[in-house]
Design a protein around this motif. Structure first.
Motif, PDB file in Angstrom:
ATOM      1  N   VAL A  28      14.358 -11.262 -79.421  1.00  0.00           N
ATOM      2  CA  VAL A  28      13.960 -10.489 -78.209  1.00  0.00           C
ATOM      3  C   VAL A  28      12.312  -9.656 -78.408  1.00  0.00           C
ATOM      4  CG1 VAL A  28      14.362  -8.651 -76.677  1.00  0.00           C
ATOM      5  CG2 VAL A  28      16.157 -10.336 -77.605  1.00  0.00           C
ATOM      6  N   ARG A  29      12.103  -8.951 -79.557  1.00  0.00           N
ATOM      7  CA  ARG A  29      10.976  -8.479 -79.816  1.00  0.00           C
ATOM      8  C   ARG A  29       9.742  -9.276 -80.077  1.00  0.00           C
ATOM      9  NH1 ARG A  29      14.491  -5.158 -83.138  1.00  0.00           N
ATOM     10  NH2 ARG A  29      13.872  -6.212 -85.097  1.00  0.00           N
ATOM     11  N   ARG A  30      10.047 -10.347 -80.653  1.00  0.00           N
ATOM     12  CA  ARG A  30       8.835 -11.317 -81.119  1.00  0.00           C
ATOM     13  C   ARG A  30       8.671 -12.510 -79.956  1.00  0.00           C
ATOM     14  NH1 ARG A  30       9.702 -11.884 -87.602  1.00  0.00           N
ATOM     15  NH2 ARG A  30       9.586  -9.727 -87.821  1.00  0.00           N
ATOM     16  N   GLY A  31       9.567 -12.621 -79.069  1.00  0.00           N
ATOM     17  CA  GLY A  31       9.546 -13.747 -78.310  1.00  0.00           C
ATOM     18  C   GLY A  31      10.064 -15.089 -78.793  1.00  0.00           C
ATOM     19  N   ARG A  32      10.196 -15.269 -80.080  1.00  0.00           N
ATOM     20  CA  ARG A  32      10.901 -16.554 -80.544  1.00  0.00           C
ATOM     21  C   ARG A  32      10.906 -16.378 -82.334  1.00  0.00           C
ATOM     22  NH1 ARG A  32       6.419 -21.446 -81.014  1.00  0.00           N
ATOM     23  NH2 ARG A  32       4.898 -20.223 -82.421  1.00  0.00           N
ATOM     24  N   VAL A  33      11.907 -17.012 -82.561  1.00  0.00           N
ATOM     25  CA  VAL A  33      12.118 -16.944 -84.174  1.00  0.00           C
ATOM     26  C   VAL A  33      12.099 -18.409 -84.617  1.00  0.00           C
ATOM     27  CG1 VAL A  33      13.404 -14.886 -84.047  1.00  0.00           C
ATOM     28  CG2 VAL A  33      14.735 -17.147 -83.967  1.00  0.00           C
ATOM     29  N   LEU A  49      22.524 -17.806 -76.681  1.00  0.00           N
ATOM     30  CA  LEU A  49      21.427 -16.751 -76.688  1.00  0.00           C
ATOM     31  C   LEU A  49      19.966 -17.134 -77.050  1.00  0.00           C
ATOM     32  CD1 LEU A  49      23.709 -13.776 -78.366  1.00  0.00           C
ATOM     33  CD2 LEU A  49      23.322 -14.643 -75.986  1.00  0.00           C
ATOM     34  N   LEU A  50      19.988 -18.316 -77.702  1.00  0.00           N
ATOM     35  CA  LEU A  50      19.060 -18.969 -78.338  1.00  0.00           C
ATOM     36  C   LEU A  50      18.759 -20.200 -77.774  1.00  0.00           C
ATOM     37  CD1 LEU A  50      18.331 -17.727 -81.828  1.00  0.00           C
ATOM     38  CD2 LEU A  50      17.460 -16.672 -79.992  1.00  0.00           C
ATOM     39  N   HIS A  51      17.572 -20.886 -77.505  1.00  0.00           N
ATOM     40  CA  HIS A  51      17.337 -22.043 -77.034  1.00  0.00           C
ATOM     41  C   HIS A  51      16.109 -22.789 -77.691  1.00  0.00           C
ATOM     42  CE1 HIS A  51      20.039 -21.855 -73.508  1.00  0.00           C
ATOM     43  NE2 HIS A  51      19.712 -20.532 -73.362  1.00  0.00           N
ATOM     44  N   PRO A  52      15.967 -23.902 -78.033  1.00  0.00           N
ATOM     45  CA  PRO A  52      14.756 -24.786 -78.329  1.00  0.00           C
ATOM     46  C   PRO A  52      13.692 -24.297 -77.761  1.00  0.00           C
ATOM     47  CG  PRO A  52      16.604 -26.006 -78.470  1.00  0.00           C
ATOM     48  CD  PRO A  52      17.028 -25.114 -77.601  1.00  0.00           C
ATOM     49  N   ASP A  53      12.471 -23.941 -78.061  1.00  0.00           N
ATOM     50  CA  ASP A  53      11.250 -24.093 -77.564  1.00  0.00           C
ATOM     51  C   ASP A  53      10.715 -25.352 -77.087  1.00  0.00           C
ATOM     52  OD1 ASP A  53       8.237 -21.852 -78.295  1.00  0.00           O
ATOM     53  OD2 ASP A  53       8.560 -23.511 -76.673  1.00  0.00           O
ATOM     54  N   PRO A  54      10.491 -25.749 -75.967  1.00  0.00           N
ATOM     55  CA  PRO A  54      10.232 -27.022 -75.573  1.00  0.00           C
ATOM     56  C   PRO A  54       8.847 -27.341 -76.076  1.00  0.00           C
ATOM     57  CG  PRO A  54      10.054 -25.773 -73.546  1.00  0.00           C
ATOM     58  CD  PRO A  54      10.926 -24.711 -74.599  1.00  0.00           C
ATOM     59  N   ALA A 106       9.540 -10.572 -69.891  1.00  0.00           N
ATOM     60  CA  ALA A 106       9.208 -11.742 -69.098  1.00  0.00           C
ATOM     61  C   ALA A 106       9.653 -12.932 -69.485  1.00  0.00           C
ATOM     62  CB  ALA A 106       7.518 -11.868 -69.256  1.00  0.00           C
ATOM     63  N   PRO A 107      10.007 -14.145 -68.409  1.00  0.00           N
ATOM     64  CA  PRO A 107      10.451 -15.228 -68.689  1.00  0.00           C
ATOM     65  C   PRO A 107       9.922 -15.742 -69.969  1.00  0.00           C
ATOM     66  CG  PRO A 107      10.065 -15.011 -66.417  1.00  0.00           C
ATOM     67  CD  PRO A 107       9.448 -13.889 -67.075  1.00  0.00           C
ATOM     68  N   ALA A 108      10.759 -16.036 -70.703  1.00  0.00           N
ATOM     69  CA  ALA A 108      10.377 -17.069 -72.025  1.00  0.00           C
ATOM     70  C   ALA A 108       9.967 -18.422 -71.892  1.00  0.00           C
ATOM     71  CB  ALA A 108      11.279 -16.702 -73.209  1.00  0.00           C
ATOM     72  N   ALA A 109       9.158 -19.038 -72.807  1.00  0.00           N
ATOM     73  CA  ALA A 109       8.755 -20.422 -72.799  1.00  0.00           C
ATOM     74  C   ALA A 109      10.289 -21.108 -72.969  1.00  0.00           C
ATOM     75  CB  ALA A 109       8.077 -20.790 -73.926  1.00  0.00           C
ATOM     76  N   GLY A 110      10.476 -22.203 -71.993  1.00  0.00           N
ATOM     77  CA  GLY A 110      11.746 -23.009 -72.156  1.00  0.00           C
ATOM     78  C   GLY A 110      12.861 -22.411 -71.520  1.00  0.00           C
ATOM     79  N   GLU A 111      12.633 -21.169 -71.190  1.00  0.00           N
ATOM     80  CA  GLU A 111      13.653 -20.531 -70.360  1.00  0.00           C
ATOM     81  C   GLU A 111      13.428 -19.712 -69.221  1.00  0.00           C
ATOM     82  OE1 GLU A 111      17.503 -19.205 -69.943  1.00  0.00           O
ATOM     83  OE2 GLU A 111      16.815 -20.175 -71.693  1.00  0.00           O
ATOM     84  N   ASP A 119      20.515 -28.242 -75.315  1.00  0.00           N
ATOM     85  CA  ASP A 119      20.726 -28.948 -76.592  1.00  0.00           C
ATOM     86  C   ASP A 119      22.320 -29.195 -76.868  1.00  0.00           C
ATOM     87  OD1 ASP A 119      20.815 -29.659 -79.149  1.00  0.00           O
ATOM     88  OD2 ASP A 119      19.683 -28.043 -80.032  1.00  0.00           O
ATOM     89  N   GLY A 120      22.672 -30.372 -76.805  1.00  0.00           N
ATOM     90  CA  GLY A 120      24.215 -30.723 -77.176  1.00  0.00           C
ATOM     91  C   GLY A 120      24.982 -31.015 -75.807  1.00  0.00           C
ATOM     92  N   ALA A 121      25.986 -32.155 -75.943  1.00  0.00           N
ATOM     93  CA  ALA A 121      26.546 -32.788 -74.861  1.00  0.00           C
ATOM     94  C   ALA A 121      27.225 -31.643 -73.993  1.00  0.00           C
ATOM     95  CB  ALA A 121      27.323 -33.671 -75.334  1.00  0.00           C
ATOM     96  N   SER A 122      27.830 -30.541 -74.772  1.00  0.00           N
ATOM     97  CA  SER A 122      28.731 -29.772 -73.983  1.00  0.00           C
ATOM     98  C   SER A 122      27.646 -28.636 -73.081  1.00  0.00           C
ATOM     99  CB  SER A 122      29.507 -28.810 -75.029  1.00  0.00           C
ATOM    100  OG  SER A 122      28.324 -27.954 -75.691  1.00  0.00           O
ATOM    101  N   ARG A 123      26.709 -28.380 -73.795  1.00  0.00           N
ATOM    102  CA  ARG A 123      25.890 -27.813 -72.771  1.00  0.00           C
ATOM    103  C   ARG A 123      25.102 -28.512 -71.409  1.00  0.00           C
ATOM    104  NH1 ARG A 123      24.444 -25.615 -77.865  1.00  0.00           N
ATOM    105  NH2 ARG A 123      25.032 -23.723 -78.263  1.00  0.00           N
ATOM    106  N   ILE A 124      24.835 -29.688 -71.685  1.00  0.00           N
ATOM    107  CA  ILE A 124      24.375 -30.743 -70.776  1.00  0.00           C
ATOM    108  C   ILE A 124      25.504 -30.956 -69.665  1.00  0.00           C
ATOM    109  CG2 ILE A 124      23.710 -33.055 -70.023  1.00  0.00           C
ATOM    110  CD1 ILE A 124      22.497 -33.256 -72.912  1.00  0.00           C
ATOM    111  N   GLN A 125      26.729 -31.129 -70.169  1.00  0.00           N
ATOM    112  CA  GLN A 125      27.810 -31.140 -69.034  1.00  0.00           C
ATOM    113  C   GLN A 125      28.087 -29.964 -68.376  1.00  0.00           C
ATOM    114  OE1 GLN A 125      29.157 -34.306 -68.513  1.00  0.00           O
ATOM    115  NE2 GLN A 125      28.141 -35.438 -69.924  1.00  0.00           N
ATOM    116  N   ALA A 126      27.950 -28.713 -68.912  1.00  0.00           N
ATOM    117  CA  ALA A 126      28.338 -27.390 -68.626  1.00  0.00           C
ATOM    118  C   ALA A 126      27.287 -27.557 -67.122  1.00  0.00           C
ATOM    119  CB  ALA A 126      28.097 -26.504 -69.322  1.00  0.00           C
ATOM    120  N   ALA A 127      25.895 -27.718 -67.415  1.00  0.00           N
ATOM    121  CA  ALA A 127      24.728 -27.643 -66.567  1.00  0.00           C
ATOM    122  C   ALA A 127      25.038 -28.487 -65.377  1.00  0.00           C
ATOM    123  CB  ALA A 127      23.539 -27.758 -67.298  1.00  0.00           C
TER     124      ALA A 127
END
Length: 353
Positions: A28-33, A49-54, A106-111, A119-127
């Motif tokens: 949150v402080r740095r914008g990405r890890v 809580l974390l997502h891949p940076d596109p 502010a809105p982060a990259a990729g979010e 990332d992953g079948a379960s999140r794709i299906q949920a979306a």
């Protein structure tokens, strides 16, 4: 959660641990890890809580604390018996995260609203399930590949039936090869007038577009990752691509056009056009939704029909008889009905598939 240290993690995916707290706070402080920082705290990925940076898949960007709080509250309300205590805890925790400030305010990259990496079948299906629930008017899909297998059709059947029940219109694009699958015919019969299907020689990669506001496309070759798109310009572009393909496509209820040259099937015409563009057998097979073995069998029959003794000669003969253009378009010097193309033997026609 193999590969994320799940076996040694002290808890499941239902709460945030001290180690996860430290990594998420840093994000949150740095914008990405770096992705490596989250390997020992799979709860951060399980809780989204974390997502891949596109822009760089080696990094992870945080979901905004406000969005996390909203998502958790929605789930907590569904669990009335334990919800009261957990709700207060979640609100307090994520209000504190929100106070950390930093780039993630502010809105982060990729979010956010424009692009989300799933990332992953379960999140794709949920979306997809969330988009289905919100859809009210129309769903447009492009389904590449060949014959649709029963399990592929059944995976999204619950969504299709839910949409049909609300009167949502569905339009699907397939390759011509899909016409030969009984599973697809059974699916369309079940769905009735809610679904309209058309086919082309080849289509673009998979696309699902809900109400012309949110779209899903693959993010990698094995389709374990997807992009959820909400940017108006991207949606408008994908809508235009679909509509142009739809106008070119042939309704599934209509027969494919007659072969341009007697003895050369509709599929072989498509293969000839792709050979003329210089594509290899594997590429042609993938684009037409057939196996490489089937593709080579068609090429062999095409060579025999055109009297070509080599691949080089086959390319020349394809150009000579006008098969180097898109299927269905008239060619310069195409013979009139009843005429015989010079050098092409008249043989018994095969199926236009």
């Amino acid at each position: 959660m193999a590969g994320h240290g799940a076996e040694d993690h002290p808890h499941g995916a239902d709460r945030l641990c001290e180690a996860g707290d430290r990594v998420y706070s840093r994000a949150v402080r740095r914008g990405r890890v770096p992705r490596a920082d989250a390997e020992q705290v799979p709860c951060l990925l399980d809780l989204a809580l974390l997502h891949p940076d596109p822009d760089d898949m080696a990094w992870l960007v945080p979901t905004s604390p406000q969005e996390v709080m909203t998502r958790l509250l929605h789930g907590l309300y569904d669990e009335m018996s334990a919800g009261q205590r957990r709700m207060g805890s979640a609100v307090a925790a994520f209000e504190w995260y929100a106070g950390l400030g930093g780039p993630a305010s502010a809105p982060a990259a990729g979010e956010g609203a424009a692009i989300r990496v799933l990332d992953g079948a379960s999140r794709i299906q949920a979306a997809l399930d969330r988009a289905t629930e919100a859809c009210t008017t129309e769903v447009l899909t492009v389904q590449p590949g060949g014959i649709r297998r029963e399990h592929e059709l059944s995976e999204g059947l619950h969504r299709a039936l839910e949409l049909r029940g609300r009167g949502v219109r569905m339009r699907d694009l397939y390759t011509h090869v899909a016409r030969h699958g009984q599973g697809l015919l059974n699916y369309l019969e079940l769905m009735g007038p809610s679904v309209e299907a058309r086919t082309l020689d080849e289509v673009i990669d998979r696309l699902i577009l809900f109400d012309r506001t949110v779209a899903f496309i693959p993010a990698n070759s094995d389709r374990t990752m997807a992009l959820e798109l909400r940017h108006p310009a991207l949606i408008a572009y994908l809508e235009t691509v679909f509509e142009r393909l739809w106008r070119l496509a042939i309704p599934l209820t209509a027969a494919l056009p007659d072969p341009r040259i007697e003895g050369i099937s509709h599929r072989e015409q498509s293969i000839a056009a792709l050979l003329a563009e210089g594509h290899q057998d594997a590429v042609i097979a993938e684009r037409l939704g057939i196996s490489v073995r089937t593709c080579r069998a068609h090429i062999a029959r095409l060579s025999e029909t055109l009297g070509a003794a080599s691949r080089t000669q086959l390319g020349v003969r394809i150009a000579q008889v006008g098969l180097d253009g898109p299927v269905g378009e008239p060619t310069v010097g195409e013979p009139a009905v009843g005429e015989t193309t010079v050098g092409v033997p008249r043989s018994r026609s095969r199926s236009s598939s």
